[in-house]
Design an enzyme around this catalytic site. Structure first.
Site, short mmCIF file in Angstrom:
data_model
loop_
_atom_site.label_atom_id
_atom_site.label_comp_id
_atom_site.label_asym_id
_atom_site.label_seq_id
_atom_site.Cartn_x
_atom_site.Cartn_y
_atom_site.Cartn_z
N CYS A 97 13.79 10.55 6.30
CA CYS A 97 13.85 10.09 7.69
C CYS A 97 15.26 10.18 8.24
O CYS A 97 15.46 10.35 9.44
CB CYS A 97 13.30 8.68 7.80
SG CYS A 97 13.94 7.61 6.52
N GLU A 136 11.03 15.23 15.36
CA GLU A 136 11.22 15.18 13.91
C GLU A 136 10.32 16.21 13.24
O GLU A 136 9.12 16.24 13.46
CB GLU A 136 10.87 13.78 13.39
CG GLU A 136 11.16 13.63 11.92
CD GLU A 136 10.87 12.22 11.39
OE1 GLU A 136 9.78 11.69 11.68
OE2 GLU A 136 11.72 11.67 10.69
N LYS A 155 0.84 -1.20 0.00
CA LYS A 155 0.00 0.00 0.00
C LYS A 155 0.88 1.26 0.00
O LYS A 155 1.60 1.52 0.95
CB LYS A 155 -0.91 0.04 1.23
CG LYS A 155 -1.97 1.15 1.08
CD LYS A 155 -2.65 1.50 2.36
CE LYS A 155 -1.89 2.49 3.19
NZ LYS A 155 -1.70 3.81 2.53
N GLY A 177 3.95 3.52 13.69
CA GLY A 177 4.79 2.34 13.96
C GLY A 177 4.47 1.73 15.31
O GLY A 177 4.36 0.51 15.45
N GLY A 189 7.30 4.71 8.00
CA GLY A 189 6.45 5.88 8.19
C GLY A 189 6.70 6.51 9.54
O GLY A 189 7.82 6.43 10.07
N SER A 190 5.65 7.10 10.11
CA SER A 190 5.85 7.85 11.36
C SER A 190 6.02 6.92 12.55
O SER A 190 5.52 5.79 12.57
CB SER A 190 4.65 8.78 11.59
OG SER A 190 3.49 8.00 11.75
N THR A 191 6.70 7.42 13.57
CA THR A 191 6.90 6.63 14.79
C THR A 191 5.56 6.35 15.47
O THR A 191 5.35 5.26 16.00
CB THR A 191 7.87 7.38 15.73
OG1 THR A 191 9.13 7.46 15.05
CG2 THR A 191 8.09 6.65 17.04
N GLU A 194 10.56 0.90 9.99
CA GLU A 194 11.55 1.95 9.70
C GLU A 194 10.84 3.27 9.94
O GLU A 194 9.96 3.64 9.19
CB GLU A 194 12.05 1.80 8.26
CG GLU A 194 13.41 2.46 8.07
CD GLU A 194 13.26 3.84 7.51
OE1 GLU A 194 13.18 4.79 8.33
OE2 GLU A 194 13.22 3.98 6.29
P1 NAI Z 1 2.07 8.03 8.45
O1 NAI Z 1 2.91 7.17 9.32
O2 NAI Z 1 0.67 8.31 8.89
O3 NAI Z 1 1.97 7.38 6.98
C1 NAI Z 1 2.83 6.39 6.46
C2 NAI Z 1 2.01 5.28 5.84
O4 NAI Z 1 1.26 4.59 6.85
C3 NAI Z 1 0.98 5.73 4.80
O5 NAI Z 1 0.93 4.78 3.76
C4 NAI Z 1 -0.31 5.72 5.60
O6 NAI Z 1 -1.46 5.55 4.79
C5 NAI Z 1 -0.12 4.52 6.49
N1 NAI Z 1 -0.91 4.51 7.73
C6 NAI Z 1 -1.41 5.58 8.42
N2 NAI Z 1 -2.06 5.16 9.53
C7 NAI Z 1 -1.95 3.81 9.55
C8 NAI Z 1 -2.40 2.80 10.45
N3 NAI Z 1 -3.08 3.09 11.56
N4 NAI Z 1 -2.12 1.50 10.17
C9 NAI Z 1 -1.42 1.18 9.07
N5 NAI Z 1 -0.97 2.09 8.18
C10 NAI Z 1 -1.23 3.39 8.42
O7 NAI Z 1 2.85 9.38 8.22
P2 NAI Z 1 2.24 10.83 7.83
O8 NAI Z 1 1.05 11.16 8.65
O9 NAI Z 1 2.10 10.87 6.37
O10 NAI Z 1 3.45 11.78 8.29
C11 NAI Z 1 3.53 12.23 9.63
C12 NAI Z 1 4.97 12.31 10.09
O11 NAI Z 1 5.59 11.05 10.01
C13 NAI Z 1 5.86 13.20 9.24
O12 NAI Z 1 5.77 14.52 9.62
C14 NAI Z 1 7.22 12.62 9.51
O13 NAI Z 1 7.73 13.17 10.70
C15 NAI Z 1 6.96 11.15 9.73
N6 NAI Z 1 7.25 10.33 8.53
C16 NAI Z 1 8.36 9.55 8.52
C17 NAI Z 1 8.68 8.81 7.40
C18 NAI Z 1 9.89 7.97 7.34
O14 NAI Z 1 10.40 7.73 6.26
N7 NAI Z 1 10.37 7.44 8.42
C19 NAI Z 1 7.87 8.88 6.20
C20 NAI Z 1 6.68 9.68 6.31
C21 NAI Z 1 6.41 10.39 7.44
#
Ligand code: NAI
Ligand code: MG
Length: 488
Positions: free
Chosen positions: A302, A399, A194, A251, A246-248, A268
């Site tokens: 990240c 972050e 996804k 995670g 994605g976000s902590t 990650e």
């Molecule tokens: P997010 O963690 O919500 O999104 C990442 C992915 O997880 C997306 O595909 C999203 O649809 C999915 N997702 C969201 N909620 C979920 C859940 N409950 N269960 C399973 N999957 C879920 O990140 P977001 O809101 O886009 O960004 C927020 C913050 O996260 C950013 O400001 C940044 O600090 C951090 N981030 C870190 C990343 C990294 O590479 N480590 C990448 C993106 C964001």
């Protein structure tokens, strides 16, 4: 002969003509469906959401929103193809399909680069020179491992896990898809991937390639949607492994949901990397490394070098050089080949960054931005510095995920190691010094999964990548990246 006198004026700015990348060769559909069992199918509930170009705020296409019943269909297809086709196929044959996907990404690299930039806002120079070639390279690299797993793990009898659910973010959309899909296929697993809701288009283009490659139906399924769709994948009973970037916060939620199940998990997550400049470092190169570390991809990285530590006796000169360099950075149209800093990925992310900028000002740090003008439409942020920050500042601890750099000074090696490690994250770090022995000393003491020495933000498929502490666990890339997809 009269000698021609050349005057070099370092104070005036270069003026560039616009150099927009052509997008005429791109064909986007109005609507994108779900890729399940080798076919594009409509979502059960018939729901769609818009994806926009964050540089213009214009709608690009509609994307299907998968619900639980669509996730069920995808898992069923993945299970069926795992049991009956993929796990029975000789490993060398599996490798051939992965090689084919790699070659097809290369053939369509221009198309991928343009779509990545339109949908996500990153400069075309980066999607063209970094994201897309690296994505192809990860497929090439893992294709080579498919029939050599017994050599990768001698005397261990490596076996695939089954069906892998993979959830990726919006900062490196195609590259993250490659990091996830390539090792899963090489180890004999089948996949449900996804992409993030703001950047689904290149993953869906990849689905087209996968369909054209003749990969057996159901081996890779690509379904779109937001957090709810992601949660339905995480909680599905017939999935053996979850890989999340994605976000902590999300995670941690996922780790909670998977406690008490026997699903394998790799996470990650976020980062807040220290980029450390010693007084014997090559300062001009270091300034390029700082710029690359935090302004590359608008700081949506990240492992961004978001905390700068400069040895006190060279702090003034480094900061002056950095400010001068920031003045030359071009912020604007991501499709222009001269652009250094493109659009922030979404309105929501821009608001998060702006919130942190006002927190930094309230905390009393000295604020500095380059004097560039921003486009009137779209989501943009000037490259930003906070000077004289301290460990307790929120802008130093949390972050931000934008082009915002905090600066601290230090005197001794012990002091900077203590400060660099005093953070909930541990994904990456950078060290700039002339002394090899100091690099070794630092790399063994910094609690970070990756430490770059005299460079920053460099990636290679053969190198493992991953974090300590709240940056997650498990490694992606290299030989280590095969392990999370195997029972050994
Ligand atoms: P997010 O963690 O919500 O999104 C990442 C992915 O997880 C997306 O595909 C999203 O649809 C999915 N997702 C969201 N909620 C979920 C859940 N409950 N269960 C399973 N999957 C879920 O990140 P977001 O809101 O886009 O960004 C927020 C913050 O996260 C950013 O400001 C940044 O600090 C951090 N981030 C870190 C990343 C990294 O590479 N480590 C990448 C993106 C964001
Ligand atoms: Mg978009």
């Amino acid at each position: 002969m009269r000698e021609k006198k050349q005057s070099l004026d370092f104070t005036s700015k270069w003026c560039y003509e616009p150099a927009p990348e052509n997008s005429d060769h791109i064909q986007l559909k109005k609507k994108y469906e779900l890729f399940i069992d080798g076919k594009f199918v409509k979502p059960t509930k018939g729901k769609y959401f818009d994806t926009i170009n964050p540089a213009t705020e214009q709608k690009l296409a509609e994307i299907a929103e998968a619900d639980e019943s669509d996730v069920n269909k995808a898992v069923k297809a993945a299970r069926n193809s795992y049991e009956n086709v993929w796990s029975k196929m000789p490993a060398a044959e599996r490798g051939k399909y992965i090689f084919r996907i790699a070659r097809m990404i290369q053939e369509r690299a221009r198309e991928f680069a343009v779509i990545e930039t339109l949908d996500g806002g990153k400069p075309i120079r980066e999607s063209r020179d970094i994201d897309i070639p690296l994505a192809a390279n990860y497929f090439f690299y893992y294709a080579g491992w498919a029939d050599k797993l017994a050599y990768a793990f001698p005397n261990r009898n490596p076996k695939p896990l089954g069906v892998a659910g993979q959830i990726i973010p919006w900062n490196f959309p195609l590259l993250m898809a490659a990091w996830k899909i390539a090792p899963a296929l090489a180890t004999g697993n089948t996949v449900i991937l996804k992409p993030a809701e703001t950047t689904s288009l290149t993953a869906l283009k990849l689905a087209e390639i996968i369909a054209d490659s003749g990969l057996p139906p159901g081996v890779v399924n690509i379904i779109t949607g937001g957090g709810k769709t992601g949660a339905a994948i995480v909680n599905h009973k017939d999935i053996n492994k979850i890989a999340f970037t994605g976000s902590t916060d999300v995670g941690k939620l996922i780790q909670h949901s998977l406690a008490n199940t026997n699903k394998k998990l790799t996470l990650e997550l976020g980062g807040k990397a220290a980029n450390i400049i010693f007084d014997d470092a090559p300062l001009d190169q270091a300034v390029e490394g700082i710029v690359n570390g935090i302004f590359f991809n608008q700081g949506h990285v990240c492992c961004a070098g978001s905390r700068l530590f400069i040895q006190e006796n060279v702090a003034n000169i480094v900061i002056q050089k950095l400010k001068d360099r920031m003045e030359t950075l071009i912020v604007g149209d991501p499709m222009d080949k001269n652009t250094d800093i493109g659009a922030i990925n979404s309105k929501q992310q821009l608001e998060t960054i702006q919130k942190y900028i006002s927190i930094g000002k309230k905390e009393g740090a000295d604020f500095y931005q380059s004097s560039c003008a921003l486009p009137k439409k779209g989501y943009f942020c000037k490259p930003t510095l906070f000077l004289n920050t301290s460990q307790s500042h929120r802008i130093v601890q949390e972050e931000i995920f934008g082009p915002v750099l905090t600066i601290q000074t230090f005197r001794t090696v012990e002091e900077v190691i203590e400060k660099a490690n005093n953070i909930p994250y541990g994904l990456s770090a950078g060290v700039w010094t002339d002394k090899g022995s100091r690099i070794f000393n630092m790399t063994s003491k910094l609690r970070a999964g990756v430490v770059w020495a005299n460079t920053y933000n460099k990636f290679d498929p053969t190198s493992p990548f991953g974090g300590y502490k709240e940056s997650g666990f498990g490694r992606e890339g290299g030989l280590h990246g095969l392990q999370p997809y195997l029972s050994l």
